[in-house]
Write an enzyme that holds these catalytic residues in place. Sequence first.
Site, mmCIF file in Angstrom:
data_model
loop_
_atom_site.group_PDB
_atom_site.id
_atom_site.type_symbol
_atom_site.label_atom_id
_atom_site.label_comp_id
_atom_site.label_asym_id
_atom_site.label_seq_id
_atom_site.Cartn_x
_atom_site.Cartn_y
_atom_site.Cartn_z
ATOM 1 N N CYS A 89 0.831 -1.210 0.000
ATOM 2 C CA CYS A 89 0.000 0.000 0.000
ATOM 3 C C CYS A 89 0.871 1.269 0.000
ATOM 4 C CB CYS A 89 -0.994 -0.062 1.149
ATOM 5 S SG CYS A 89 -2.453 0.922 0.792
ATOM 6 N N HIS A 208 -3.499 -5.060 1.741
ATOM 7 C CA HIS A 208 -2.827 -5.351 3.019
ATOM 8 C C HIS A 208 -2.879 -6.839 3.381
ATOM 9 C CE1 HIS A 208 -2.226 -1.221 4.614
ATOM 10 N NE2 HIS A 208 -3.217 -0.935 3.787
ATOM 11 N N GLU A 210 -1.053 -8.335 5.356
ATOM 12 C CA GLU A 210 -0.683 -8.496 6.776
ATOM 13 C C GLU A 210 -1.903 -8.317 7.692
ATOM 14 O OE1 GLU A 210 -0.303 -5.884 5.013
ATOM 15 O OE2 GLU A 210 -0.549 -4.075 6.234
HETATM 16 N N1 LIG Z 1 -3.356 1.905 3.535
HETATM 17 C C1 LIG Z 1 -2.402 2.654 3.054
HETATM 18 O O1 LIG Z 1 -1.210 2.365 3.160
HETATM 19 C C2 LIG Z 1 -2.858 3.938 2.458
HETATM 20 C C3 LIG Z 1 -1.831 4.637 1.615
HETATM 21 C C4 LIG Z 1 -2.100 6.114 1.620
HETATM 22 N N2 LIG Z 1 -3.311 6.426 0.892
HETATM 23 C C5 LIG Z 1 -0.912 6.853 1.037
HETATM 24 O O2 LIG Z 1 -1.044 7.566 0.136
HETATM 25 O O3 LIG Z 1 0.167 6.689 1.509
#
Ligand SMILES: NC(=O)CC[C@H](N)C(=O)O
Length: 235
Positions: A89, A208, A210
């Site tokens: 992410c 995610h 995890e």
């Molecule tokens: N769940 C996440 O890691 C979100 C990422 C977040 N939107 C970002 O730009 O860093």
Amino acid sequence: MTQKTNTSFVVGILALQGAFVEHQTALQKLPIQKKIDVILVRTAEELAKCEALVIPGGESTTIALLARLSGLLEPLREFVKIKPVWGTCAGAILLAKAVVGAKKGGQELLGGMSITIARNGWGSQVESFETDLDVVGLRDPERPFTGIFIRAPVVLTLEPSPGDLPIDVVASLSPSLLPDSLTSSNSTNEPKTFVALRQGHHFLTTFHPELTRDNRFHEYFIRECVLPSISPPRS
Ligand SMILES: NC(=O)CC[C@H](N)C(=O)O
């Protein structure tokens, strides 16, 4: 006399912000756990001990800012050039070569994967969702894997330059899930459905793994990205 290099290796988890504890737990539960020494990384000295690194989800701008403040940004860029890294992410955003939708003031990146990614690509209304993914190369592939997407980024384009390693799609989702704001009639929408990609020993997931009890993506990273780089296959 111990033969540490043959029996164990160190995987670091960048622990500046975000879901790093969950990655630690998932890695420690792998069946090959005895061989993995999982450490949390907050300093350049800790990073130097690692054979591979996981960059967790969280807030990419915050992680980059904290990395700069703790003198880790340049060591991280050097690390990415030579060792396996998995970004989830926010971590996936940091691993991209280019980002769209950066905050004012820009977004520092580490690079490593030849893609352009859009921060918060699912838009503000569909900020979080769960869906089963199509996966390739995971252990036990018939068993569905539920992807948890939280303000997730979207891969916009794959742009390997001549000489770059190829990019493998490890997981994708149904095009019907793409929001209208992302679909385009005059260009391919396919990369936007790609949610797990591997390029050489780098790996990204826009969701995610995890946060589930299913650690098959952790197993995949160790098997496909980390172990081959520690003990390259003999020719
Ligand atoms: N769940 C996440 O890691 C979100 C990422 C977040 N939107 C970002 O730009 O860093």
